[in-house]
Design a protein around this motif. Structure first.
Motif, PDB file in Angstrom:
ATOM      1  N   TYR A  72      -3.346 -34.423  45.065  1.00 17.46           N
ATOM      2  CA  TYR A  72      -2.210 -33.503  45.170  1.00 17.46           C
ATOM      3  C   TYR A  72      -2.736 -32.083  45.269  1.00 17.46           C
ATOM      4  O   TYR A  72      -3.676 -31.700  44.557  1.00 17.46           O
ATOM      5  CB  TYR A  72      -1.326 -33.669  43.932  1.00 17.46           C
ATOM      6  CG  TYR A  72      -0.160 -32.709  43.833  1.00 17.46           C
ATOM      7  CD1 TYR A  72       1.025 -32.944  44.520  1.00 17.46           C
ATOM      8  CD2 TYR A  72      -0.236 -31.583  43.017  1.00 17.46           C
ATOM      9  CE1 TYR A  72       2.101 -32.079  44.409  1.00 17.46           C
ATOM     10  CE2 TYR A  72       0.837 -30.711  42.894  1.00 17.46           C
ATOM     11  CZ  TYR A  72       1.998 -30.962  43.596  1.00 17.46           C
ATOM     12  OH  TYR A  72       3.058 -30.103  43.479  1.00 17.46           O
ATOM     13  N   GLY A 112       3.760 -27.968  47.058  1.00 13.98           N
ATOM     14  CA  GLY A 112       3.069 -29.152  46.566  1.00 13.98           C
ATOM     15  C   GLY A 112       2.836 -30.048  47.772  1.00 13.98           C
ATOM     16  O   GLY A 112       3.777 -30.365  48.505  1.00 13.98           O
ATOM     17  N   ARG A 156      -1.808 -28.000  45.109  1.00 15.29           N
ATOM     18  CA  ARG A 156      -0.863 -26.954  44.719  1.00 15.29           C
ATOM     19  C   ARG A 156      -1.326 -25.650  45.359  1.00 15.29           C
ATOM     20  O   ARG A 156      -2.386 -25.126  45.017  1.00 15.29           O
ATOM     21  CB  ARG A 156      -0.794 -26.822  43.192  1.00 15.29           C
ATOM     22  CG  ARG A 156       0.105 -25.707  42.667  1.00 15.29           C
ATOM     23  CD  ARG A 156       1.551 -25.863  43.107  1.00 15.29           C
ATOM     24  NE  ARG A 156       2.157 -27.087  42.656  1.00 15.29           N
ATOM     25  CZ  ARG A 156       2.808 -27.248  41.496  1.00 15.29           C
ATOM     26  NH1 ARG A 156       2.920 -26.236  40.673  1.00 15.29           N
ATOM     27  NH2 ARG A 156       3.353 -28.410  41.198  1.00 15.29           N
ATOM     28  N   ARG A 166       0.535 -33.504  49.459  1.00 14.14           N
ATOM     29  CA  ARG A 166      -0.264 -34.701  49.171  1.00 14.14           C
ATOM     30  C   ARG A 166      -1.345 -34.895  50.240  1.00 14.14           C
ATOM     31  O   ARG A 166      -1.168 -34.530  51.396  1.00 14.14           O
ATOM     32  CB  ARG A 166       0.628 -35.945  49.173  1.00 14.14           C
ATOM     33  CG  ARG A 166       1.418 -36.154  47.891  1.00 14.14           C
ATOM     34  CD  ARG A 166       0.623 -36.908  46.871  1.00 14.14           C
ATOM     35  NE  ARG A 166       1.455 -37.297  45.730  1.00 14.14           N
ATOM     36  CZ  ARG A 166       0.997 -37.978  44.694  1.00 14.14           C
ATOM     37  NH1 ARG A 166      -0.274 -38.358  44.660  1.00 14.14           N
ATOM     38  NH2 ARG A 166       1.800 -38.298  43.688  1.00 14.14           N
ATOM     39  N   THR A 200       7.241 -34.751  47.070  1.00 19.50           N
ATOM     40  CA  THR A 200       5.825 -34.832  47.399  1.00 19.50           C
ATOM     41  C   THR A 200       5.020 -35.412  46.247  1.00 19.50           C
ATOM     42  O   THR A 200       4.208 -36.319  46.438  1.00 19.50           O
ATOM     43  CB  THR A 200       5.279 -33.449  47.780  1.00 19.50           C
ATOM     44  OG1 THR A 200       5.927 -33.008  48.967  1.00 19.50           O
ATOM     45  CG2 THR A 200       3.781 -33.503  48.030  1.00 19.50           C
ATOM     46  N   ALA A 201       5.223 -34.905  45.048  1.00 19.95           N
ATOM     47  CA  ALA A 201       4.467 -35.410  43.896  1.00 19.95           C
ATOM     48  C   ALA A 201       4.934 -36.808  43.500  1.00 19.95           C
ATOM     49  O   ALA A 201       4.129 -37.683  43.201  1.00 19.95           O
ATOM     50  CB  ALA A 201       4.609 -34.456  42.717  1.00 19.95           C
TER      51      ALA A 201
END
Length: 288
Positions: A86, A33, A88, A35, A246-247
């Motif tokens: 974000y 994940g 993935r 950013r 991160t999220a």
């Protein structure tokens, strides 16, 4: 929305993988994940290093060089049209048969999504998060290594379910010895007498990228910081507490199992760290 899938950008509706993919059948795969802020990917190299290290540990071949995949991340960000978001990045074992043997999978599958994400209500970042302690213990490091950011998140999901059913947004997870490991998707930090503490990775937490950034910030701001084995008592007696991921980014915590932590508000050390993190996130990164 455009999805990068095995070498090319496709529409979301066309981004499909096989039901025989071992990522679907067995959770056999890894992910990152990541950013991006102002169209700059934050700590891209660190994320890619971790991805390839995890792949090496799992004998999972990624059919792209690290540079090629980094370029693919930037390509996906550019195609998203978003300034902030974000990412993935997922690598699965690929298509095989219904047997468990991963060596029957000829080629891994790689896809990248760039979208928005919001884990917690916005007011949490101002007023603090309330945690519960989960009865679900973190996987032992000698069984499923927590340093591998694998597609199998069942351990964390069970703890998350427990938190949600109790009306909390997040759960503290302990290891098999009863010491603090991490939360379901975040690393945990406390502040006590002006010093920042976080569990060592050997206690069952992920070596989070945001965790590393916070430790760097502490060195920069000359805030004492160290890794330390902690238990639930340590957390309840903390002056301040916050989570990193991160999220989630950096999230202050004000309660654990109904205990008020410190003043019950965002503490001064936490506020300094959060402010510096936001400054770094908004001004540094790999341009796309």
């Amino acid at each position: 929305m455009k999805i990068w899938l095995d070498g090319k950008l496709v529409e979301q509706e066309e981004a499909k993988t096989s039901v025989f993919d071992h990522g679907t059948l067995y959770g056999d795969g890894i992910f990152e994940g990541i950013r991006f802020y102002n169209k700059r990917v934050f700590r891209l190299e660190d994320h890619m290093d971790r991805l390839y290290n995890c792949a090496h540990y799992l004998l999972l071949d990624i059919p792209y060089t690290q540079e090629e995949l980094s370029n693919a991340v930037c390509e996906t960000v550019a195609a998203s049209g978003l300034n902030d978001g974000y990412i993935r990045l997922v690598v699965t074992r690929g298509v095989g048969n219904l047997g468990l043997n991963p060596f029957n999978c000829k080629r891994s599958c790689v896809f990248i999504i760039a979208d928005k994400i919001s884990l917690y209500d916005p007011d949490v970042y101002e007023n603090g998060l309330a945690l519960i302690t989960s009865s679900v213990r973190r996987n032992r490091p000698d069984t499923v290594c927590p340093q591998v950011k694998s597609l199998n998140y069942l351990n964390n999901i069970l703890a998350k379910m427990e938190a949600v059913r109790q009306g909390a947004a997040e759960a503290l997870m302990l290891n098999d010895l009863g010491n603090v490991a991490e939360c379901t998707g975040d690393n945990i930090f406390i502040v006590k007498d002006g010093t920042v503490f976080t569990p060592p990775v050997t206690d069952g937490c992920l070596d989070g990228i945001t965790r590393r950034v916070v430790l760097e910030i502490c060195r920069e701001l000359q805030i004492p910081a160290q890794e330390k084995t902690m238990n639930r008592f340590t957390i309840t007696c903390a002056d301040e507490c916050f989570l990193t991921g991160t999220a989630a980014e950096c999230v202050p915590v004000t309660k654990l199992d109904g205990y008020q932590l410190g003043s019950g508000k965002i503490g001064p050390v936490t506020a300094r760290i959060l402010a510096r993190f936001q400054e770094l996130a908004q001004t540094t990164g790999t341009s796309c």
